[in-house]
Motif scaffolding. Structure first.
Motif, PDB file in Angstrom:
ATOM      1  N   ALA A 440      25.497   9.980  26.401  1.00 40.02           N
ATOM      2  CA  ALA A 440      25.645  10.553  25.160  1.00 40.02           C
ATOM      3  C   ALA A 440      24.293  10.883  24.518  1.00 40.02           C
ATOM      4  CB  ALA A 440      26.318   9.709  24.326  1.00 40.02           C
ATOM      5  N   ALA A 441      23.977  11.853  23.762  1.00 36.72           N
ATOM      6  CA  ALA A 441      23.034  11.957  22.970  1.00 36.72           C
ATOM      7  C   ALA A 441      23.044  12.584  21.540  1.00 36.72           C
ATOM      8  CB  ALA A 441      22.009  13.352  23.647  1.00 36.72           C
ATOM      9  N   ALA A 442      22.644  11.921  20.408  1.00 34.90           N
ATOM     10  CA  ALA A 442      22.635  12.129  19.170  1.00 34.90           C
ATOM     11  C   ALA A 442      21.645  13.031  18.607  1.00 34.90           C
ATOM     12  CB  ALA A 442      22.870  11.034  18.283  1.00 34.90           C
ATOM     13  N   VAL A 443      22.033  14.103  18.106  1.00 43.16           N
ATOM     14  CA  VAL A 443      21.152  15.074  17.535  1.00 43.16           C
ATOM     15  C   VAL A 443      21.485  15.448  16.111  1.00 43.16           C
ATOM     16  CG1 VAL A 443      20.604  16.043  19.821  1.00 43.16           C
ATOM     17  CG2 VAL A 443      22.202  17.202  18.437  1.00 43.16           C
ATOM     18  N   GLY A 444      20.542  16.067  15.286  1.00 42.14           N
ATOM     19  CA  GLY A 444      20.842  16.465  13.866  1.00 42.14           C
ATOM     20  C   GLY A 444      20.734  17.957  14.011  1.00 42.14           C
ATOM     21  N   VAL A 445      22.018  18.562  13.405  1.00 44.40           N
ATOM     22  CA  VAL A 445      22.265  19.844  13.374  1.00 44.40           C
ATOM     23  C   VAL A 445      22.165  20.381  11.703  1.00 44.40           C
ATOM     24  CG1 VAL A 445      23.867  21.866  13.967  1.00 44.40           C
ATOM     25  CG2 VAL A 445      23.797  19.762  15.363  1.00 44.40           C
ATOM     26  N   ALA A 446      21.413  21.521  11.641  1.00 43.20           N
ATOM     27  CA  ALA A 446      21.022  21.914  10.267  1.00 43.20           C
ATOM     28  C   ALA A 446      22.282  21.856   9.374  1.00 43.20           C
ATOM     29  CB  ALA A 446      20.307  23.216  10.063  1.00 43.20           C
ATOM     30  N   ASP A 447      22.281  21.677   8.491  1.00 45.64           N
ATOM     31  CA  ASP A 447      23.553  21.740   7.401  1.00 45.64           C
ATOM     32  C   ASP A 447      23.155  22.115   5.994  1.00 45.64           C
ATOM     33  OD1 ASP A 447      26.620  21.062   7.248  1.00 45.64           O
ATOM     34  OD2 ASP A 447      25.611  20.031   5.417  1.00 45.64           O
ATOM     35  N   GLN A 448      24.004  22.961   5.382  1.00 53.23           N
ATOM     36  CA  GLN A 448      23.423  23.606   4.209  1.00 53.23           C
ATOM     37  C   GLN A 448      23.685  22.250   3.127  1.00 53.23           C
ATOM     38  OE1 GLN A 448      26.116  26.848   2.764  1.00 53.23           O
ATOM     39  NE2 GLN A 448      25.197  26.869   0.787  1.00 53.23           N
ATOM     40  N   TYR A 449      24.661  21.344   3.209  1.00 49.10           N
ATOM     41  CA  TYR A 449      24.697  20.407   1.975  1.00 49.10           C
ATOM     42  C   TYR A 449      24.184  19.248   2.343  1.00 49.10           C
ATOM     43  CZ  TYR A 449      28.118  24.023   0.952  1.00 49.10           C
ATOM     44  OH  TYR A 449      28.850  25.180   0.635  1.00 49.10           O
ATOM     45  N   LEU A 450      24.136  18.723   3.736  1.00 52.23           N
ATOM     46  CA  LEU A 450      23.498  17.484   3.982  1.00 52.23           C
ATOM     47  C   LEU A 450      22.178  17.410   4.430  1.00 52.23           C
ATOM     48  CD1 LEU A 450      26.874  16.269   5.942  1.00 52.23           C
ATOM     49  CD2 LEU A 450      26.057  15.321   3.648  1.00 52.23           C
ATOM     50  N   GLY A 451      21.634  18.636   4.742  1.00 53.73           N
ATOM     51  CA  GLY A 451      20.191  18.558   5.216  1.00 53.73           C
ATOM     52  C   GLY A 451      20.256  18.662   6.837  1.00 53.73           C
ATOM     53  N   GLU A 452      21.023  17.529   7.306  1.00 45.27           N
ATOM     54  CA  GLU A 452      21.339  17.532   8.756  1.00 45.27           C
ATOM     55  C   GLU A 452      22.629  17.027   8.925  1.00 45.27           C
ATOM     56  OE1 GLU A 452      17.772  17.225  11.766  1.00 45.27           O
ATOM     57  OE2 GLU A 452      17.839  15.532  10.371  1.00 45.27           O
ATOM     58  N   LYS A 453      23.607  17.276   9.712  1.00 47.64           N
ATOM     59  CA  LYS A 453      24.839  16.566  10.194  1.00 47.64           C
ATOM     60  C   LYS A 453      24.555  16.118  11.577  1.00 47.64           C
ATOM     61  CE  LYS A 453      27.291  20.758  11.719  1.00 47.64           C
ATOM     62  NZ  LYS A 453      28.535  21.654  11.165  1.00 47.64           N
ATOM     63  N   VAL A 454      25.399  15.209  11.798  1.00 42.45           N
ATOM     64  CA  VAL A 454      25.029  14.129  12.944  1.00 42.45           C
ATOM     65  C   VAL A 454      26.210  14.848  14.378  1.00 42.45           C
ATOM     66  CG1 VAL A 454      25.338  12.081  14.101  1.00 42.45           C
ATOM     67  CG2 VAL A 454      24.667  12.079  11.705  1.00 42.45           C
ATOM     68  N   CYS A 455      25.581  15.083  15.010  1.00 38.61           N
ATOM     69  CA  CYS A 455      26.201  15.601  16.634  1.00 38.61           C
ATOM     70  C   CYS A 455      26.104  14.693  17.515  1.00 38.61           C
ATOM     71  CB  CYS A 455      25.763  17.298  16.599  1.00 38.61           C
ATOM     72  SG  CYS A 455      26.535  17.919  17.942  1.00 38.61           S
ATOM     73  N   ALA A 456      27.191  14.535  18.179  1.00 44.31           N
ATOM     74  CA  ALA A 456      27.162  13.675  19.481  1.00 44.31           C
ATOM     75  C   ALA A 456      27.652  14.513  20.394  1.00 44.31           C
ATOM     76  CB  ALA A 456      28.016  12.577  19.224  1.00 44.31           C
ATOM     77  N   ALA A 457      26.606  14.840  21.381  1.00 48.90           N
ATOM     78  CA  ALA A 457      26.881  15.429  22.574  1.00 48.90           C
ATOM     79  C   ALA A 457      27.150  14.430  23.555  1.00 48.90           C
ATOM     80  CB  ALA A 457      25.609  16.240  23.124  1.00 48.90           C
ATOM     81  N   VAL A 458      28.412  14.552  24.085  1.00 48.06           N
ATOM     82  CA  VAL A 458      28.869  13.446  25.220  1.00 48.06           C
ATOM     83  C   VAL A 458      29.582  13.901  26.254  1.00 48.06           C
ATOM     84  CG1 VAL A 458      30.751  11.681  24.950  1.00 48.06           C
ATOM     85  CG2 VAL A 458      29.503  12.159  22.934  1.00 48.06           C
ATOM     86  N   VAL A 459      29.222  13.231  27.351  1.00 46.44           N
ATOM     87  CA  VAL A 459      29.907  13.578  28.658  1.00 46.44           C
ATOM     88  C   VAL A 459      30.672  12.434  28.984  1.00 46.44           C
ATOM     89  CG1 VAL A 459      29.588  13.549  31.288  1.00 46.44           C
ATOM     90  CG2 VAL A 459      27.603  14.796  29.722  1.00 46.44           C
ATOM     91  N   PHE A 460      32.146  12.735  29.231  1.00 46.84           N
ATOM     92  CA  PHE A 460      33.221  11.639  29.273  1.00 46.84           C
ATOM     93  C   PHE A 460      33.492  11.268  30.739  1.00 46.84           C
ATOM     94  CE2 PHE A 460      33.998  13.370  25.026  1.00 46.84           C
ATOM     95  CZ  PHE A 460      33.982  12.362  24.214  1.00 46.84           C
ATOM     96  N   ASN A 461      33.839  10.179  30.959  1.00 46.90           N
ATOM     97  CA  ASN A 461      34.401   9.970  32.412  1.00 46.90           C
ATOM     98  C   ASN A 461      35.661  10.661  32.759  1.00 46.90           C
ATOM     99  OD1 ASN A 461      32.285   7.977  33.258  1.00 46.90           O
ATOM    100  ND2 ASN A 461      33.100   6.546  31.932  1.00 46.90           N
ATOM    101  N   GLY A 462      36.467  10.920  31.840  1.00 48.33           N
ATOM    102  CA  GLY A 462      37.757  11.270  32.050  1.00 48.33           C
ATOM    103  C   GLY A 462      38.276  12.099  30.916  1.00 48.33           C
TER     104      GLY A 462
END
Length: 521
Positions: A440-462
């Motif tokens: 998993a990797a957590a990144v900030g994605v630009a958002d008009q209202y929050l400045g950045e929103k939290v995005c989790a890029a995840v590789v699942f086992n199943g």
């Protein structure tokens, strides 16, 4: 004091000689206010109004109760109360008995509270019974923390008045977190009194002002920039708000004729938008401070036009340095810069990746109110401070004419969501505890209202989890309420750089492209 990194002797002498340090305990702000303005209103919340004399008495009773419980000089006590007069009473009760409050946020949960208790070696915690459906006493019991009940009506002998060494910590603030769990920021009596009183002077606060605490009171911004403590230093009233929504906040501003408050950009922008539909538009605000993240130029202009011409951009950190735009600054400075340092002896460096001075780069700072080390964190201090004592902020800035700074980004791996710093590493650690998550990797994605929103890029086992399941997992891990995921990106593999590190820039680009609307043909 073990774990505390003091100011070097040579610089301490210089700061005292320059008059920045007055040798006053932080508790003296209330002592002086009660003596000078006993009948003026000190603090207000939805249920209570206290004059300075009444706040003084309540704090004294609390100190006596704490003393009877065995809380004394140098003891660290976690303070986790929502906005309200009880916060001020508890804060000054602890200071008067010589204890060191550890200023936790109401949204902190078991993961953060347990960590902060361990690092500070806290003797107990001051908490409410329950707020917004969360059982604070149950959390304290689970962590084995002694709950300290604040009772400002308790009778009994007064606690002995101790005069702490003003060069030692008065409070321990909690860092927003840039790597892992939050760190403790030791603010001394000397530097924090200066922080509050110099900020009050710069903001031209007087006894006729009414300050609204719209953000959580334990944050450095509404506590001492100038905040509650700065307002107290001039005899102004402080109103504690619990709902920063425009509807509730505008009503509070009108009811108490609020003149000054501090917001993060997302809230300030929302308030400006609400002026189009809320009938009770603020009319008494003379100064609106905006900080915690960068304010966009267009939003700054809109705020000046519809909320108050008295916009002030604030850029700073609980570790010390504060930059302010000034009353009387041009519209261009107000809209496009994040201000200049509070103090003439704030030493600012802007350096490139090789540590050489540059017009744009990482901000390094030291000065009369910037810490010299986190509390009880030698490894973090190795990373965060240069050999000659400059704090590495992790902020990327551009140096402008006249000492003004423009914030251009972050160097540390942190997501700034609605003004709250979220350490990507901490979030990723929690995510990886789930057996269904391979990486998993957590990144900030630009958002008009929050400045950045939290995005989790995840590789699942199943089979992948849903966003709801992911956030339920974070709650079960005891993560703070603001450490949550707004957007889930399920990937077959995380992209990597040429040297095998996770490529977060590629993730942000990939995620941003995925949600970008297709143009009409």
């Amino acid at each position: 004091m073990h774990g505390f990194v003091a100011f070097p002797a040579e610089r301490a002498v210089a700061y005292r000689a320059a008059g920045y340090w007055q040798g006053r305990p932080l508790a003296s702000l209330l002592d002086d206010a009660a003596a000078r303005w006993p009948d003026r209103t000190a603090v207000i919340d939805a249920d209570t109004t206290l004059t300075y004399a009444e706040l003084d008495e309540a704090a004294e009773n609390t100190a006596a109760g704490l003393h009877r419980l065995g809380v004394g000089a140098g003891d660290r006590v976690l303070l986790q109360l929502p906005n309200g007069c009880s916060f001020a009473v508890a804060l000054f009760g602890l200071l008067r008995v010589g204890a060191i409050p550890v200023l936790c946020l109401p949204g902190h949960r078991a993961a953060e509270i347990g960590h902060l208790a361990a690092v500070s070696d806290a003797v107990g915690i001051v908490i409410p019974d329950a707020t917004a459906g969360f059982d604070y006493p149950a959390m304290a019991a689970e962590l084995g923390l002694r709950r300290i009940v604040i009772d400002d009506t308790a009778a009994g002998p007064a606690a002995p008045r101790l005069r702490p060494d003003p060069a030692t910590p008065a409070v321990l603030l909690v860092s927003g977190g840039t790597t892992g769990l939050p760190k403790l920021i030791p603010r001394t009596h000397n530097d924090y009194v200066y922080n509050a009183t110099a900020s009050a002077a710069l903001c031209e606060l007087t006894a006729d002002d009414v300050y609204l605490v719209a953000l959580p009171a334990a944050h450095n911004f509404p506590l001492a920039c100038p905040g509650l403590l700065g307002a107290m230093s001039v005899g102004a009233a402080t109103v504690f708000g619990t709902d920063p929504s425009p509807e509730a906040a505008f009503a509070t501003i009108a009811r108490h004729r609020v003149t000054v408050t501090a917001l993060v950009p997302a809230l300030a922008t929302l308030w400006a938008q609400a002026c189009d539909w809320e009938p009770q538009k603020p009319t008494t605000l003379r100064l609106l401070q905006v900080g915690g993240a960068k304010l966009a130029e267009g939003d700054a202009r809109r705020i000046r036009e519809v909320l108050t011409p008295g916009l002030q951009q604030v850029f700073g950190m609980a570790e010390g340095l504060l930059c302010y735009t000034r009353p009387g600054d041009t519209a261009e400075l107000l809209d496009t810069t994040q201000g200049r340092p509070l103090c003439a002896d704030d030493e600012v460096r802007v350096v490139d990746e090789d540590g050489a001075e540059a017009p744009e780069g990482e901000l390094l700072v030291r000065g009369p109110y910037t810490i010299n080390g986190y509390y009880n964190a030698p490894e973090a201090n190795e990373r965060s401070f240069s050999p000659d004592g400059f704090y590495r902020s992790g902020d990327r800035v551009r140096r402008l004419a006249g000492g003004y700074l423009e914030v251009t980004g972050r160097i540390k791996d942190v997501i700034v969501r609605g003004g709250e710093n979220i350490a990507a590493e901490e979030l990723e650690t929690h995510l990886l505890r789930h057996p269904a998550i391979r990486s998993a990797a957590a990144v900030g994605v630009a958002d008009q209202y929050l400045g950045e929103k939290v995005c989790a890029a995840v590789v699942f086992n199943g089979a992948p989890l849903t966003l709801t399941e992911l956030n339920r997992h974070l709650e079960e891990c005891g993560a703070a309420t603001h450490v949550r995921v707004d957007q889930l990106a399920t990937l077959p593999a995380l992209p990597t750089t040429a040297v095998g590190k996770i490529d977060k820039k590629a993730i942000v680009q990939q995620v941003s492209n995925a949600v970008r609307p297709t143009p009409a043909t």
